[in-house]
Enzyme design. Structure first.
Site, PDB file in Angstrom:
ATOM      1  N   LYS A   1       3.206   4.728  -2.263  1.00 40.28           N
ATOM      2  CA  LYS A   1       2.447   5.658  -1.412  1.00 40.28           C
ATOM      3  C   LYS A   1       2.348   7.034  -2.081  1.00 40.28           C
ATOM      4  O   LYS A   1       1.334   7.730  -1.937  1.00 40.28           O
ATOM      5  CB  LYS A   1       3.104   5.745  -0.024  1.00 40.28           C
ATOM      6  CG  LYS A   1       3.002   4.446   0.764  1.00 40.28           C
ATOM      7  CD  LYS A   1       1.552   4.101   1.094  1.00 40.28           C
ATOM      8  CE  LYS A   1       1.372   2.788   1.819  1.00 40.28           C
ATOM      9  NZ  LYS A   1      -0.011   2.505   2.194  1.00 40.28           N
TER      10      LYS A   1
ATOM     11  N   TYR B   1       8.224   1.054  -1.971  1.00 40.68           N
ATOM     12  CA  TYR B   1       7.113   1.305  -1.037  1.00 40.68           C
ATOM     13  C   TYR B   1       6.739   2.789  -1.049  1.00 40.68           C
ATOM     14  O   TYR B   1       5.563   3.148  -1.188  1.00 40.68           O
ATOM     15  CB  TYR B   1       7.512   0.853   0.379  1.00 40.68           C
ATOM     16  CG  TYR B   1       6.508   1.220   1.449  1.00 40.68           C
ATOM     17  CD1 TYR B   1       5.299   0.542   1.570  1.00 40.68           C
ATOM     18  CD2 TYR B   1       6.783   2.264   2.346  1.00 40.68           C
ATOM     19  CE1 TYR B   1       4.381   0.891   2.562  1.00 40.68           C
ATOM     20  CE2 TYR B   1       5.866   2.611   3.337  1.00 40.68           C
ATOM     21  CZ  TYR B   1       4.670   1.927   3.439  1.00 40.68           C
ATOM     22  OH  TYR B   1       3.761   2.270   4.414  1.00 40.68           O
TER      23      TYR B   1
HETATM   24  N1  NAP Z   1       3.310   1.112  10.712  1.00 40.18           N
HETATM   25  C1  NAP Z   1       3.780   2.287  10.273  1.00 40.18           C
HETATM   26  O1  NAP Z   1       4.766   2.822  10.823  1.00 40.18           O
HETATM   27  C2  NAP Z   1       3.121   2.979   9.127  1.00 40.18           C
HETATM   28  C3  NAP Z   1       3.606   4.239   8.758  1.00 40.18           C
HETATM   29  C4  NAP Z   1       2.997   4.920   7.687  1.00 40.18           C
HETATM   30  C5  NAP Z   1       1.951   4.308   7.016  1.00 40.18           C
HETATM   31  N2  NAP Z   1       1.529   3.058   7.384  1.00 40.18           N
HETATM   32  C6  NAP Z   1       0.419   2.476   6.620  1.00 40.18           C
HETATM   33  O2  NAP Z   1      -0.593   2.081   7.534  1.00 40.18           O
HETATM   34  C7  NAP Z   1      -1.392   1.036   6.931  1.00 40.18           C
HETATM   35  C8  NAP Z   1      -1.578  -0.100   7.913  1.00 40.18           C
HETATM   36  O3  NAP Z   1      -0.317  -0.719   8.104  1.00 40.18           O
HETATM   37  P1  NAP Z   1       0.106  -1.371   9.496  1.00 40.18           P
HETATM   38  O4  NAP Z   1       1.229  -0.563   9.992  1.00 40.18           O
HETATM   39  O5  NAP Z   1      -1.058  -1.600  10.356  1.00 40.18           O
HETATM   40  O6  NAP Z   1       0.732  -2.728   8.959  1.00 40.18           O
HETATM   41  P2  NAP Z   1       0.261  -4.239   9.123  1.00 40.18           P
HETATM   42  O7  NAP Z   1       0.133  -4.573  10.568  1.00 40.18           O
HETATM   43  O8  NAP Z   1       1.224  -5.024   8.296  1.00 40.18           O
HETATM   44  O9  NAP Z   1      -1.187  -4.268   8.479  1.00 40.18           O
HETATM   45  C9  NAP Z   1      -1.371  -4.276   7.095  1.00 40.18           C
HETATM   46  C10 NAP Z   1      -2.689  -4.916   6.797  1.00 40.18           C
HETATM   47  O10 NAP Z   1      -2.843  -4.971   5.371  1.00 40.18           O
HETATM   48  C11 NAP Z   1      -3.178  -6.298   5.008  1.00 40.18           C
HETATM   49  N3  NAP Z   1      -2.745  -6.635   3.654  1.00 40.18           N
HETATM   50  C12 NAP Z   1      -1.501  -6.619   3.156  1.00 40.18           C
HETATM   51  N4  NAP Z   1      -1.507  -7.057   1.900  1.00 40.18           N
HETATM   52  C13 NAP Z   1      -2.790  -7.348   1.588  1.00 40.18           C
HETATM   53  C14 NAP Z   1      -3.438  -7.870   0.443  1.00 40.18           C
HETATM   54  N5  NAP Z   1      -2.770  -8.193  -0.666  1.00 40.18           N
HETATM   55  N6  NAP Z   1      -4.778  -8.027   0.481  1.00 40.18           N
HETATM   56  C15 NAP Z   1      -5.476  -7.736   1.589  1.00 40.18           C
HETATM   57  N7  NAP Z   1      -4.917  -7.279   2.719  1.00 40.18           N
HETATM   58  C16 NAP Z   1      -3.580  -7.088   2.712  1.00 40.18           C
HETATM   59  C17 NAP Z   1      -2.470  -7.152   6.034  1.00 40.18           C
HETATM   60  O11 NAP Z   1      -3.013  -8.454   6.029  1.00 40.18           O
HETATM   61  P3  NAP Z   1      -2.134  -9.729   6.498  1.00 40.18           P
HETATM   62  O12 NAP Z   1      -2.164  -9.696   7.994  1.00 40.18           O
HETATM   63  O13 NAP Z   1      -2.859 -10.870   5.901  1.00 40.18           O
HETATM   64  O14 NAP Z   1      -0.752  -9.533   5.942  1.00 40.18           O
HETATM   65  C18 NAP Z   1      -2.770  -6.359   7.290  1.00 40.18           C
HETATM   66  O15 NAP Z   1      -4.070  -6.632   7.741  1.00 40.18           O
HETATM   67  C19 NAP Z   1      -0.661   0.656   5.655  1.00 40.18           C
HETATM   68  O16 NAP Z   1      -1.268   1.309   4.555  1.00 40.18           O
HETATM   69  C20 NAP Z   1       0.735   1.198   5.854  1.00 40.18           C
HETATM   70  O17 NAP Z   1       1.386   1.462   4.641  1.00 40.18           O
HETATM   71  C21 NAP Z   1       2.076   2.400   8.424  1.00 40.18           C
END
Ligand code: NAP
Length: 343
Positions: free
Chosen positions: A211, A207
């Protein structure tokens, strides 16, 4: 040298940064948010709608979850919007595990959108099962890197037209993570980086590696867009955004112990998805000063020492060359946008 105290301080200083409620107007603008059915993407889409965007496209792999998100945003808009013109919220299917889906999505955008001001490339997955493949690569690499940049490249001509026609700056923000600091990126020393992401590769740092690759590719893209711009400064700002540790569904595929530790960590220190989305909004609004830069918890910041190093720059060029070949294999001609100076 590995210094746990320095790592903890680096994380805490950024995690505790206050993030103001976004207030940049998006009146009249068209925005795409990928992964907008939940977590940070949903909250960012809600902000864009509240801030007056004319059109917000929720790009989701599940139309059903996307429609639920749209209803949720529309419900909140009845109270919180900042302009009188109603925002049109639409759900468009996009599955980054499928190149056909990415191509269909981008072709539709090119045909149906009269402008595209913001692309928030937020969708990503965190998985630890290296047996899950998509389009011949480990699924996380396909989703977080290859398809993400296929989409960015396919949408750049529309964004360039938007900037020229309305004399505006367009913005591409790719969502990254603090995890890019922690990967050793061992694949950089192999003859072909992306070949290491075929079946059977080690997953421990995957992961973070995706990134890191996003960071390197966004940095290179920003520089190439400037070089390919007649004015020497691209009207499309490209940057990366780290929202910090947030409560969302991202960690749902980890081992139970990992999920437990992260649940404890996020319960104590984690931002809500809405707070995390403010960091993404800050990057989108970052303007030219943020071009090619890393925006961490709302501010332009230093990426990892590796990204800044000569070794990192060499890895950036190497990965870029490979990614361009891969993208050309998927969609011939798609990379011309960074090699041709417009007349
Ligand atoms: N949460 C944290 O602590 C954190 C920290 C640093 C960075 N981030 C980054 O923030 C961003 C948002 O993540 P989040 O925390 O909101 O996580 P999340 O709730 O899991 O949201 C991820 C989103 O991406 C979608 N997705 C995943 N695989 C996909 C695919 N193959 N095609 C289309 N859509 C897809 C998911 O859809 P589904 O619902 O269908 O799975 C969901 O809508 C990500 O880039 C993550 O790496 C998060």
């Amino acid at each position: 040298m590995f210094n746990p105290l320095a790592i903890a301080w680096h994380f805490l200083e950024r995690q505790l940064r206050p993030l103001p409620v976004p207030d940049t107007s998006y009146a009249g603008r068209t925005v795409i948010v990928t992964g907008a059915n939940g977590g940070l993407g949903l909250e960012a889409a809600r902000h864009f709608a509240r801030l007056g965007a004319a059109r917000v496209v929720l790009a989701c792999r599940s139309t059903e979850r996307g429609e639920a998100a749209k209803a949720d945003i529309e419900q909140s808009l009845t109270t919180g919007t900042t302009t009188s013109t109603p925002t049109v919220v639409e759900v468009w299917p996009l599955d980054l595990c499928s190149f056909d889906s990415v191509r269909a999505f981008c072709r539709r955008a090119d045909a149906e959108l009269d402008r595209l001001d913001v692309l928030l490339a937020n969708a990503a997955m965190l998985i630890i099962d290296g047996a899950q493949m998509a389009e011949g690569y480990e699924m996380q690499v396909t989703t977080n890197v290859i398809s993400t940049f296929l989409m960015v490249f396919m949408l750049l001509p529309l964004m360039r037209r938007t900037a020229a026609r309305w004399n505006v700056e367009a913005a591409v923000t790719v969502v990254v993570s603090e995890a890019h600091f922690w990967t050793r990126f061992v694949q950089k020393d192999q003859p072909r980086i992306f070949e290491c992401f075929r079946p059977g590769g080690a997953m421990q740092e995957r992961y973070g590696t995706t990134k890191l690759l996003d960071m390197l590719m966004a940095q290179e893209l920003a520089a190439r867009l400037d070089a390919a711009s007649a004015a020497g400064a691209s009207p499309i700002v490209v940057n990366t955004a780290n929202p910090g540790l947030c409560k969302s569904s991202l960690f749902r595929n980890l081992f139970l112990v990992g999920q437990f530790l992260l649940a404890v960590g996020t319960a104590i220190l984690g931002r809500t998805s809405e707070q995390g989305s403010r960091a993404l909004m800050a990057a989108v609004a970052g303007g030219r000063e943020s071009h090619g830069k890393y925006v961490d918890s709302g501010r332009v910041d230093e990426p990892s020492a590796f990204v800044l190093s000569e070794e990192g720059k060499a890895a950036q060029k190497k990965a870029w060359g490979e990614l361009m070949e891969i993208l050309e294999g998927i969609e011939p001609g798609v990379t011309a946008v960074v090699t041709q100076v417009p007349s």
